[in-house]
Design an enzyme around this catalytic site. Structure first.
Site: not given
Ligand SMILES: *[C@@H]1O[C@H](CO)[C@@H](O)[C@H](O)[C@H]1NC(C)=O
Ligand SMILES: *[C@@H]1O[C@H](CO)[C@@H](O)[C@H](O)[C@H]1NC(C)=O
Ligand SMILES: *[C@@H]1O[C@H](CO)[C@@H](O)[C@H](O)[C@H]1NC(C)=O
Length: 357
Positions: A35, A322, A325
């Site tokens: 990610s 978040d 991340h």
């Protein structure tokens, strides 16, 4: 390097914001990982795969577009691609309708939730599958050079192969750590590094020569982990595991450079960058190192960043977007340190040197 000198150099580079690096050829970029570097592949996967293709993800991206990036804006790979003179970072593989129309700037195979081990991640594109997809694209590229002139792209040996992967493998083993037991740490790290070695060797044998590998960072300091501690401290065991893993990654790259003719690399020591940024937070423009900007509950890290979650206004001052991340602001600093930083952050050479080699 003297700290004052270092900050001078860093600010100098940030202010200059070079439009392009003076590379002799404009290489293509091929991107693999999780990610931290996925630009939208997971949008095309079934519902159980992690997704970020809804607001407020992308709130600071041009047009406030939720592209699938796990960020409020650009990722590190976007800042790097722009510094290389590309209009944008390469598109996600699954967004291409026809692999033969491979854009000249490259392809991104990364998938949020994936790891080096095939057992890491649920319903995502694991590394071995990312490499198989690349194999297909590379075959198409060769075909293109023979059949139509327009398809000609820089040879693979001049292309840059980016990797940002490993964190999810380490998170998967976090619960099996025995505090203070380095035998256990070595047991976790060795098979992951072994697998990574095989993957890098496969790409080398397909023609890859220039490798840009991001090491794992301060995994114990992400909001999702901090919130598990009553005083919001970093998890030292997880950081310790990450430090071992990134050291082993660095050793692996050096081993490959010695054993494989023409293998070149730049390793981003995200762990050291994290320590330096935490130590000099305000000099880098940050004020909030612990809480996530978007989410809910304590540290905004108890609930996910969803369409009805709240998010902060001063996003440039947060390290984390978040619970898991980085913000675009942190990615930008990391990209600058990797592009232009000294060997303590980008080893043995920074990206600028790798490109010009
Ligand atoms: C440390 O970990 C190793 C490997 O998992 C295990 O065999 C050993 O018993 C552990 N030692 C202690 C003191 O827990
Ligand atoms: C990792 O490398 C750093 C220096 O690069 C060293 O200080 C540290 O002791 C190493 N840690 C391990 C676990 O090998
Ligand atoms: C929106 O918030 C409510 C609680 O306020 C929660 O139950 C619900 O799951 C949230 N919806 C989404 C899509 O996250």
């Amino acid at each position: 390097m003297n700290k004052v000198v270092f900050f001078f150099l860093l600010c100098h580079h940030l202010l200059l914001r070079p439009e392009t690096l003076s590379a002799t050829t404009l290489p293509a970029i091929f991107v693999f990982g999780d990610s931290t570097i996925d630009v939208g592949n997971n949008n095309f996967l079934p519902d159980n795969a992690p997704k970020a293709n809804f607001p407020p993800y992308g709130v600071d991206y041009p047009g406030q577009k939720s592209t699938g990036r796990f960020c409020n804006g650009f990722l590190g790979i976007d800042f790097i691609a722009k510094a290389m003179g590309l209009a944008a970072s390469p598109p996600s593989f699954l967004s291409l309708s026809n692999a033969k129309q491979t854009p000249r700037r490259g392809v991104n195979f990364a998938s949020a939730g994936s790891g080096i081990l095939p057992t890491t991640g649920n319903g995502v594109i694991v590394m071995s599958a990312q490499i198989r997809y690349f194999e297909g694209v590379a075959a198409g590229l060769r075909l293109g050079t023979r059949t139509h002139k327009k398809g000609v792209s820089a040879p693979l040996s001049e292309s840059l192969f980016f990797f940002s992967v490993g964190s999810n493998d380490l998170f998967a083993f976090a619960a099996t750590l025995i505090p203070g037991n380095d035998t256990r740490v070595a047991e976790i790290v060795a098979p992951i590094i072994d697998k990574f070695k095989t993957q890098l060797q496969m790409l080398y044998h397909m023609g890859a020569r220039k490798f840009a590998v991001a090491g794992t960072g301060l995994l114990g300091c992400i909001p999702a982990i901090r919130v598990l501690d009553p005083s919001y401290e970093c998890n030292v065991n997880l950081n310790h595991l990450s430090m071992h893993f990134k050291n082993a990654t660095e050793a692996l790259l050096e081993e490959l450079r010695i054993s494989l003719r023409g293998f070149e690399y730049s390793f981003a020591d995200a762990y050291e960058m994290g320590i330096q940024i935490d130590a000099d937070l305000q000099e880098y423009g940050f004020t909030e190192p612990r809480a996530a900007c978007c989410g809910s509950g304590r540290l905004n890290a108890e609930g996910r960043c969803t369409p009805n979650a709240t998010y902060c206004r001063n996003r440039n001052q947060y390290l984390f977007w978040d619970m898991n991340h980085p913000t675009q602001a942190l990615y930008k600093v990391i990209a600058q340190l990797w592009l232009f930083g000294p060997p303590e952050f980008a080893y043995p050479v920074n990206l600028q040197s790798l490109l010009q080699s």
